[in-house]
Write an enzyme that holds these catalytic residues in place. Structure first.
Site, short mmCIF file in Angstrom:
data_model
loop_
_atom_site.label_atom_id
_atom_site.label_comp_id
_atom_site.label_asym_id
_atom_site.label_seq_id
_atom_site.Cartn_x
_atom_site.Cartn_y
_atom_site.Cartn_z
N ASP A 359 3.75 3.19 -2.56
CA ASP A 359 2.56 2.46 -3.19
C ASP A 359 1.16 3.28 -2.79
O ASP A 359 1.12 3.90 -1.41
CB ASP A 359 2.68 1.40 -2.55
N ARG A 435 1.02 -11.98 -2.53
CA ARG A 435 0.85 -10.72 -2.01
C ARG A 435 -0.47 -10.23 -2.73
O ARG A 435 -0.44 -9.08 -3.31
CB ARG A 435 2.02 -9.60 -2.21
N ASP A 470 9.69 -1.01 -7.71
CA ASP A 470 9.48 -2.17 -6.85
C ASP A 470 9.07 -3.32 -7.56
O ASP A 470 8.81 -3.51 -8.83
CB ASP A 470 8.43 -1.66 -5.93
N ASP A 540 13.55 -3.97 3.65
CA ASP A 540 12.00 -3.18 4.51
C ASP A 540 12.43 -3.11 5.88
O ASP A 540 11.53 -2.78 6.62
CB ASP A 540 10.75 -4.33 4.08
#
Ligand code: DGJ
Length: 720
Positions: A359, A435, A470, A540
């Protein structure tokens, strides 16, 4: 093998070691007779699994209670009060379906289902059920494989009523068990704690899991299994289901008043309603059912073989996977060309094959507050664009990989400013961020087409040979600006169809690019995603001990090669736990291996070990991709864990042992399951030569570890 016997109107579906039998009863209902270890094709007309109870509604003109019929696709509103597979409501409001047998045919070759990924191969029985009162048809699909203990099920609802119907529920299957005392196993958790096993006794009532988040989710996997009491790794009967779907799902096990169990799975009815106009059809996703009469271990091996042979793209499934170094945990959003060049230069000759730029490389993406949707390289950070990074990778003998999140948009982005209506949201209400991002409305063809175009062009121009896809938030405010009011209930499933369309398009357009799936870690780890992405980021959470538990649940169903595992820095950035590099490496070896750290913060002595560790992975990675998994203890049940991967010919094995806390004065001791008891094996690391029967039954002991979280990898080879 599929056989129909006319005299007792029975269907026998046979896999390698199981039989699944159904029968058309005297009233024309398709009833379930048997699912379990293989039986002879006897006349089963004698078998009447009936209950004698009072006050039950009966089929008009008969004494037969609806509740007694073990219907293959349970329907509603007639007197079977258990969970139905389907509810179809007519325009007048009638939601009754009286589905009776109306014929069958066998497909030697499986048809692809439009828009939804399914498994390949096998022989398929299609049974048509029809409601003689309103004309609705339901087609039940059963696929069996001669050499597997897998049966897949799905349904197609065909509106042959001549008028509109509304589907309020359309599960992939219901399956009745005449017998009680089963336990239920599901896989639950949350972000960074995916797929922890939950096992409990069943009692009268409904045990259910699932979600309405619009994704498979980290909270509940779309997996459910019935187990006979006492089932463990090696013994007990298991009847499991894994749904090939990536949206909201529902799984349940219902025990009725007679102790019978109904297992079901499919699209979650809580976020689903589908308008089916006259002549239209609705296809449910496919459920992959697995039968094991030798515990969870055999279930795992059968699922692994199935997903490898019939779901994952054959081009990739057994192919050598690149060892990656991913930028995320090491750099997050703070990088520029210099930092990346420094990283890739350092990776030269390390055995790492590929650098993945995660990212942060596009638009105004300097944090998670902006930029999603603006898929052009930020040349202020990365002068020369993605090509310059790909070139620098190439100069160092590395491939280049790129992160994308195509389904999302930040409100602070050019895309959102230009097309606010492309984001999911309800007019007149504030958009609900998660988010700091909104979901793009993938139920709209124009949105999917736009993303196909821009992401396709970015990939084509990037020089990447690996893409990480993602998806970092759940769906809320299920509503599309383009759908009419009576079709808004279709939003979530239409969204999924849009995602599959994009995945199909990109993986076909770039057949030589390896795609890795991801959804905030393992939030969308399911069989349908595996049809596009041969590997998926498992979690994660990269702490070795937590990972051993997450990987246990993930690889209970999915092959090791699908589980993407990275070694990261210690203490772990998520939970602060310190573990030795050897343990982080051994646990990450149990899947598709890689790294994820800042090269400047990774201790020099640990960095220096990378060439040896990558080289060692290359000596076992073929086995990891192709072998059979046998487990000893696992960290959910105790202080240590053992995973052993054995080649199909039993000539090679690799065993990874992990001990969490270091007990006072005790040497680790464990058995090595899965070896051939009659062969002689060499255990390289222990300098031992022992018969398989000794390794399997007595096992080995290791010197005591000096610290917590010790682990050992053993390579075991048959001596000819
Ligand atoms: C969530 C993923 O699981 C991480 O690996 C990373 O790619 C971040 N998203 C980036 O935003």
């Amino acid at each position: 093998m599929i056989r129909y016997t006319e005299n007792d109107k029975s269907f026998f579906l046979e896999g390698a070691d199981f039989t699944y039998a159904m029968r058309v009863d005297s009233n024309g209902y398709l009833t379930h007779t048997y699912y379990g270890a293989k039986i002879a094709r006897a006349d089963l007309g004698y078998y009447r699994p009936e209950n004698v109870r009072s006050f039950n509604p009966v089929i008009p003109g008969t004494k037969k209670a609806y509740a007694d019929i073990m219907q293959e696709y349970g329907t509603a509103n007639l007197g079977d009060f258990r969970e139905p597979a389907m509810i179809s409501r007519s325009v007048s409001g009638d939601c009754t379906a009286d589905l009776r047998f109306a014929g069958y045919y066998i497909l030697p070759k499986k048809h692809a289902v439009k828009g939804i990924p399914t498994s390949r191969g096998g022989e398929t029985l299609v049974i048509r059920l029809r409601d003689g009162y309103n004309g609705l048809s339901v087609y039940l699909y059963y696929t069996v494989y001669e050499k597997e203990n897998i049966l897949t099920r799905r349904a197609k609802i065909s509106n042959t009523t001549g008028d509109t119907v509304f589907l309020e529920r359309a599960l992939s299957f219901t399956l009745d068990f005449y017998g009680s005392g089963y336990e239920v196993l599901t896989l639950a958790g949350h972000h960074a704690k995916e797929k922890y096993p939950q096992r409990s006794e069943l009692h009268q009532g409904i045990y259910s899991v699932g979600n309405i988040r619009g994704t498979t989710s980290a909270n509940h996997a779309n997996f459910i299994a019935l187990l006979t009491p006492g089932t463990d790794e090696e013994k007990g009967e298991v009847f499991a289901s894994s749904l090939m779907y990536s949206g909201s799902h529902y799984e349940s096990a219902e025990v009725d008043e007679s102790g019978r169990v109904r297992l079901s799975s499919g699209i979650n009815p809580g976020s689903f309603r589908w308008k089916l106009d006259a002549g239209e059809e609705f296809e449910t996703p496919e459920a992959v059912l697995c039968y094991s009469n030798a515990g969870l271990g055999l279930m795992t091996r059968q699922y692994h073989d199935f997903f490898r042979r019939y779901v994952i793209n054959p081009k990739w499934v057994y192919a050598r996977r690149p060892i990656v170094l991913n930028s995320w945990e090491g750099m997050h959003f703070s990088f520029n060309s210099e930092r990346i060049f420094e990283t890739v230069d350092k990776l030269k000759d390390s055995g790492v094959d590929l650098f993945v730029l995660d990212d942060g490389w596009f638009g105004a993406r300097d944090s998670d507050r902006a930029g999603l949707g603006d898929w052009y390289c930020n040349e202020k950070k990365l002068p020369g664009g993605l090509r310059a990074i790909a070139d620098r990778c190439a100069e160092n003998g590395l491939g280049f990989g790129l992160w994308i999140e195509p389904e999302m948009v930040n409100p602070d982005s050019d895309l959102y400013r230009e097309h606010p209506d492309w984001a999911v949201g309800i007019p007149g209400r504030p958009g609900v961020p998660s988010r700091n991002q909104f979901v793009l409305d993938f139920s709209r063809q124009d949105v999917v087409d736009h993303i196909k175009h821009v992401i396709g062009d970015v990939i084509a121009g990037s020089g990447a040979c690996y893409i990480k896809w993602d998806m970092n938030r759940p769906l809320t405010e299920n509503f599309s600006h383009l759908l009419p009011a009576d079709r808004q209930g279709e939003f979530q499933h239409r969204y999924m169809l849009g995602v599959y369309e994009l995945a199909e398009y990109l993986t076909k357009r770039f057949p030589d690019i390896l795609f890795e799936g991801c959804s905030g870690g393992g939030g969308r780890f399911d069989g349908a995603m595996l049809a596009y992405f041969p590997q998926i980021w498992t979690s994660d959470n990269t702490d070795a001990d937590d990972r051993s538990m997450i990987q246990y649940g993930t690889t209970l169903v999915f092959p090791l090669s699908a589980s993407s595992n990275h070694v990261s820095i210690s203490p772990n950035i998520r939970n602060g736990r310190a573990t030795p590099l050897g343990t982080r490496t051994n646990i990450a070896y149990l899947g598709t291996f890689g790294y994820e750290f800042d090269v400047n913060r990774f201790p020099a002595d640990e960095f220096a070990r990378i060439p040896a560790d990558t080289a060692r992975y290359r000596t076992i990675d073929g086995l990891i991709r192709e072998g059979d998994v046998y487990r000893g203890n696992n960290r959910h049940d105790g202080n240590d864990a053992l995973v052993c991967v054995v080649s199909k010919d039993k000539k090679r094995a690799v065993a990874v042992y992990l001990q969490a806390l270091n007990p006072h004065k005790m040497n680790p001791r464990f058995r090595i399951p899965g070896l051939d008891p009659d062969r002689l094996y060499r255990v390289d690391e222990l300098n031992l030569m022992l018969p398989g029967s000794v390794l399997v039954n007595l096992g080995v002991t290791l010197p005591r570890y000096r610290n917590d979280f010790g682990s050992t990898l053993l390579t075991i080879t048959a001596v000819e």
